[in-house]
Design a protein around this motif. Structure first.
Motif, PDB file in Angstrom:
ATOM      1  N   GLY A   1       0.804  -1.214   0.000  1.00 48.05           N
ATOM      2  CA  GLY A   1       0.000   0.000   0.000  1.00 48.05           C
ATOM      3  C   GLY A   1       0.834   1.260   0.000  1.00 48.05           C
ATOM      4  N   ASP A   2       0.241   2.309   0.533  1.00 49.53           N
ATOM      5  CA  ASP A   2       0.863   3.627   0.561  1.00 49.53           C
ATOM      6  C   ASP A   2       2.136   3.634   1.402  1.00 49.53           C
ATOM      7  N   VAL A   3       2.948   4.637   1.157  1.00 44.20           N
ATOM      8  CA  VAL A   3       4.188   4.814   1.911  1.00 44.20           C
ATOM      9  C   VAL A   3       3.855   5.305   3.317  1.00 44.20           C
ATOM     10  N   ARG A   4       4.495   4.698   4.313  1.00 42.71           N
ATOM     11  CA  ARG A   4       4.333   5.096   5.713  1.00 42.71           C
ATOM     12  C   ARG A   4       5.271   6.256   6.031  1.00 42.71           C
ATOM     13  N   PRO A   5       5.053   6.954   7.136  1.00 46.46           N
ATOM     14  CA  PRO A   5       5.950   8.058   7.526  1.00 46.46           C
ATOM     15  C   PRO A   5       7.414   7.635   7.671  1.00 46.46           C
ATOM     16  N   ASP A   6       7.662   6.358   8.020  1.00 44.74           N
ATOM     17  CA  ASP A   6       9.047   5.901   8.182  1.00 44.74           C
ATOM     18  C   ASP A   6       9.708   5.532   6.859  1.00 44.74           C
ATOM     19  N   GLY A   7       8.986   5.712   5.752  1.00 43.99           N
ATOM     20  CA  GLY A   7       9.537   5.417   4.430  1.00 43.99           C
ATOM     21  C   GLY A   7       9.215   4.027   3.917  1.00 43.99           C
ATOM     22  N   GLY A   8       8.769   3.135   4.806  1.00 43.29           N
ATOM     23  CA  GLY A   8       8.355   1.801   4.377  1.00 43.29           C
ATOM     24  C   GLY A   8       6.979   1.875   3.734  1.00 43.29           C
ATOM     25  N   ARG A   9       6.467   0.749   3.343  1.00 43.09           N
ATOM     26  CA  ARG A   9       5.135   0.702   2.750  1.00 43.09           C
ATOM     27  C   ARG A   9       4.244  -0.206   3.575  1.00 43.09           C
ATOM     28  N   HIS A  10       2.959   0.148   3.629  1.00 40.24           N
ATOM     29  CA  HIS A  10       1.999  -0.750   4.264  1.00 40.24           C
ATOM     30  C   HIS A  10       2.013  -2.059   3.473  1.00 40.24           C
ATOM     31  N   HIS A  11       1.883  -3.154   4.187  1.00 43.07           N
ATOM     32  CA  HIS A  11       2.008  -4.471   3.574  1.00 43.07           C
ATOM     33  C   HIS A  11       1.043  -5.420   4.261  1.00 43.07           C
ATOM     34  N   ALA A  12       0.267  -6.140   3.483  1.00 42.26           N
ATOM     35  CA  ALA A  12      -0.651  -7.135   4.049  1.00 42.26           C
ATOM     36  C   ALA A  12      -0.683  -8.358   3.146  1.00 42.26           C
ATOM     37  N   VAL A  13      -0.914  -9.489   3.768  1.00 42.07           N
ATOM     38  CA  VAL A  13      -1.057 -10.743   3.046  1.00 42.07           C
ATOM     39  C   VAL A  13      -2.406 -11.337   3.435  1.00 42.07           C
ATOM     40  N   VAL A  14      -3.157 -11.747   2.424  1.00 40.76           N
ATOM     41  CA  VAL A  14      -4.475 -12.342   2.630  1.00 40.76           C
ATOM     42  C   VAL A  14      -4.453 -13.749   2.042  1.00 40.76           C
ATOM     43  N   PHE A  15      -5.002 -14.706   2.797  1.00 40.46           N
ATOM     44  CA  PHE A  15      -5.121 -16.082   2.329  1.00 40.46           C
ATOM     45  C   PHE A  15      -6.593 -16.398   2.141  1.00 40.46           C
ATOM     46  N   ALA A  16      -6.963 -16.795   0.920  1.00 39.06           N
ATOM     47  CA  ALA A  16      -8.349 -17.148   0.607  1.00 39.06           C
ATOM     48  C   ALA A  16      -8.408 -18.615   0.199  1.00 39.06           C
ATOM     49  N   TRP A  17      -9.516 -19.255   0.508  1.00 32.15           N
ATOM     50  CA  TRP A  17      -9.711 -20.643   0.110  1.00 32.15           C
ATOM     51  C   TRP A  17      -9.819 -20.680  -1.410  1.00 32.15           C
ATOM     52  N   ALA A  18      -8.854 -21.297  -2.082  1.00 33.11           N
ATOM     53  CA  ALA A  18      -8.757 -21.275  -3.542  1.00 33.11           C
ATOM     54  C   ALA A  18     -10.007 -21.808  -4.247  1.00 33.11           C
ATOM     55  N   PRO A  19     -10.627 -22.911  -3.796  1.00 30.72           N
ATOM     56  CA  PRO A  19     -11.829 -23.373  -4.493  1.00 30.72           C
ATOM     57  C   PRO A  19     -12.963 -22.345  -4.489  1.00 30.72           C
ATOM     58  N   ALA A  20     -13.082 -21.537  -3.437  1.00 27.49           N
ATOM     59  CA  ALA A  20     -14.131 -20.510  -3.400  1.00 27.49           C
ATOM     60  C   ALA A  20     -13.833 -19.393  -4.399  1.00 27.49           C
TER      61      ALA A  20
END
Length: 141
Positions: A90-109
């Protein structure tokens, strides 16, 4: 004929410094925007993030790693469990890093949702009304 598909899934969010926690993923597809799938992630009635994903990339991510930018997808198989791992930058954080998320979804759905979208607009049959779009842009002037 129905031109819209919506499916709500319970997915697992893994954010920085946390384990997995359940959130809702609202997947939607509209034939008027045939190349895109909208994924809105929410928890406790709040929208945490909303991403527009390429439908073809989403399909490919069920089979192999795809993406090199802000969205990366890949299949994960653990025993009998088949998941789609979706990584979002995602967007850049004040510390210069970026927001980061990982999502796991049930593949058959996810695959079932995509099959529904393919019944509405089969892959390769997507059309974009370019003439109407250009006329709108030119008229706005």
């Amino acid at each position: 004929m129905n031109t819209f598909v919506h499916k709500t899934l319970v997915v697992q969010l893994r954010a920085e410094g946390t384990g997995r926690c359940p959130v809702l993923a609202h997947l939607s597809y509209d034939a008027d925007d045939p190349f895109a799938v909208t994924a809105a992630f929410g928890h406790d009635g709040r929208v945490l993030a909303c991403w527009r994903l390429d439908r073809e990339m989403l399909c490919a991510g069920l089979e192999r790693p795809v993406g090199v930018g802000d969205v990366r997808l890949r299949p994960v198989v653990t025993g009998a469990l088949r998941e789609l791992r979706m990584e979002f930058l995602g967007d850049v954080r004040p510390d210069g890093g970026r927001h980061h998320a990982v999502v796991f979804a049930w593949a058959p759905a996810v695959a079932a949702f995509l099959r529904e979208t393919h019944r509405i607009v089969p892959p390769g049959r997507e059309r974009v009304p370019v003439d109407a779009l250009l006329a709108e842009i030119l008229s706005a002037g």
